[in-house]
Design a protein around this motif. Structure first.
Motif, PDB file in Angstrom:
ATOM      1  N   LYS A  16       0.714  -1.393   0.057  1.00 33.52           N
ATOM      2  CA  LYS A  16       0.001  -0.006  -0.116  1.00 33.52           C
ATOM      3  C   LYS A  16       0.742   1.143  -0.015  1.00 33.52           C
ATOM      4  O   LYS A  16       0.512   2.121  -0.765  1.00 33.52           O
ATOM      5  N   ALA A  17       1.923   1.268   0.741  1.00 38.27           N
ATOM      6  CA  ALA A  17       2.850   2.517   1.011  1.00 38.27           C
ATOM      7  C   ALA A  17       3.574   2.657  -0.495  1.00 38.27           C
ATOM      8  O   ALA A  17       3.792   3.849  -0.874  1.00 38.27           O
ATOM      9  N   GLU A  60       1.125   4.051  -2.756  1.00 40.96           N
ATOM     10  CA  GLU A  60       1.062   5.736  -2.385  1.00 40.96           C
ATOM     11  C   GLU A  60       2.208   6.390  -3.027  1.00 40.96           C
ATOM     12  O   GLU A  60       2.139   7.337  -3.548  1.00 40.96           O
ATOM     13  N   GLU A  65       1.794   6.733  -6.523  1.00 38.76           N
ATOM     14  CA  GLU A  65       1.087   7.822  -6.941  1.00 38.76           C
ATOM     15  C   GLU A  65       1.467   9.178  -6.798  1.00 38.76           C
ATOM     16  O   GLU A  65       1.286  10.194  -7.550  1.00 38.76           O
ATOM     17  N   LYS A  66       1.950   9.431  -5.476  1.00 38.58           N
ATOM     18  CA  LYS A  66       2.768  10.715  -5.173  1.00 38.58           C
ATOM     19  C   LYS A  66       3.727  11.057  -6.232  1.00 38.58           C
ATOM     20  O   LYS A  66       3.709  12.329  -6.826  1.00 38.58           O
ATOM     21  N   GLN A 110       1.923  12.261  -9.285  1.00 39.27           N
ATOM     22  CA  GLN A 110       1.275  13.554  -9.201  1.00 39.27           C
ATOM     23  C   GLN A 110       2.595  14.566  -9.071  1.00 39.27           C
ATOM     24  O   GLN A 110       2.278  15.707  -9.642  1.00 39.27           O
ATOM     25  N   ALA A 121       6.408   9.351   1.431  1.00 38.03           N
ATOM     26  CA  ALA A 121       5.743   8.036   0.865  1.00 38.03           C
ATOM     27  C   ALA A 121       6.640   7.145   0.630  1.00 38.03           C
ATOM     28  O   ALA A 121       6.768   5.834   1.071  1.00 38.03           O
TER      29      ALA A 121
END
Length: 331
Positions: free
Chosen positions: A68-69, A72, A75-76, A79, A287
């Motif tokens: 999960k980390a 994330e 995803e960061k 972004q 993250a």
């Protein structure tokens, strides 16, 4: 050697040996001890099994948290890249807006006020300055104030109409830039003269107006009085007036202001995007650190699970050994 007495004689025991004798008391004690070992081995085995199961569960949880980390963090990072691209676009837009504003300002500064006014005047009932037997030769001059404001400069001079008190002059045209700073309400003066060959033209009268005043007068049938020494000396009609190609300097200033505002907005947008990129970069790094920590945690949990599993196998082997000993004693 020992003899044993009997009723009718003695028995001599030459050899006596006890074979495979098992003391019931000792067997009982050994069985109790073996049973205790079996029970202890069962408890240890069960405890190790539970410990191994918990360690494995923690390892799975840690692995899930690590995944999960990692997601994330990815995803960061995505972004951050997207914001970086937006920042690059915003910087280009800001540069383009700044260049457009500067080009417009340079162009406005280098070019005179655009536009041309064309108009046609007609006079009626002009006061005769030539006496009873002659009539004047009227013409008019369009004038603007001098820079010091104390006198007037001629901008154009019309044709001369001969021997008439009701002249109809031909159409004239003048560039707006020749009249001043481009203000259509700036004061102008129309001065009517009686033409003289010696160049000493006689003043017949004048009126003050503006570009907008001439345009407005052309839309009505009303006349404009010309004055001399405070008295009316004739009537002037603006038969035609047309303004073409005019660009209001105030509109140009407003356009420049809007372009500068756009440039400022673009710069502020760039500043905002820069802050967003920095924030996203920090979040992505955090993250990433979290993902690495979770991965390390999962690895540690996996090692603990492996250790617990080994301990469980050892406890299981001890249980089997104790059970085997107990079975041997029972037999």
């Amino acid at each position: 050697m020992q003899s044993i007495s009997v009723k009718k004689g003695n028995v001599l025991v030459l050899v006596a040996e006890l074979v495979d004798y098992v003391n019931p008391v000792e067997v009982g004690h050994a069985a109790i001890e073996a049973s205790a070992l079996v029970m202890k081995a069962e408890v240890d085995s069960e405890s190790k099994s539970e410990k191994a199961a918990r360690a494995l569960e923690k390892a799975e949880e840690a692995r899930a948290e690590a995944e999960k980390a990692r997601a994330e963090a990815d995803e960061k990072e995505s972004q951050t890249q997207e914001l970086a691209e937006q920042l690059a676009d915003a910087e280009k837009a800001a540069e383009d807006a700044k260049a457009a504003a500067q080009n417009a300002a340079d162009e406005a500064a280098s070019q005179p006020v655009a536009g041309v006014i064309k108009f046609k005047l007609r006079g009626e009932k002009l006061k005769n300055t030539e006496g009873l037997f002659r009539k004047p030769d009227p013409f008019f001059a369009l004038q603007k104030p001098k820079e010091d404001g104390d006198d007037w400069d001629n901008v154009l001079i019309s044709n001369v109409e001969r021997d008439t008190l009701n002249p109809s002059w031909g159409e004239v045209e003048v560039e707006i830039c020749a009249l001043g700073d481009g203000d259509l309400d700036g004061v102008l003066r129309v001065v009517v003269f009686d033409h003289e060959k010696d160049g000493k033209h006689d003043l017949m009268g004048f009126f003050e107006s503006s570009v907008n005043g001439l345009l407005s007068a052309s839309e009505t049938d009303e006349f404009i009085s010309i004055m001399r020494k405070g008295r009316e000396t004739g009537q002037i009609f603006v038969e035609e007036a047309d303004l073409s190609g005019y660009v209001d300097p105030e509109e140009t200033k407003q356009q420049l202001k809007e372009l500068n505002d756009k440039a400022d907005t673009a710069r502020f947008f760039v500043m905002g995007k820069s802050a967003a990129v920095k924030s996203a970069t920090d979040a992505a790094e955090e993250a990433q650190s979290t993902a690495e920590y979770m991965a390390q945690k999962a690895e540690t949990a996996a090692e603990q699970a492996e250790t617990a599993s080994s301990e469980f196998e050892a406890a299981k082997a001890a249980l089997e050994e104790a059970a085997s000993k107990l079975a041997a004693l029972v037999e």
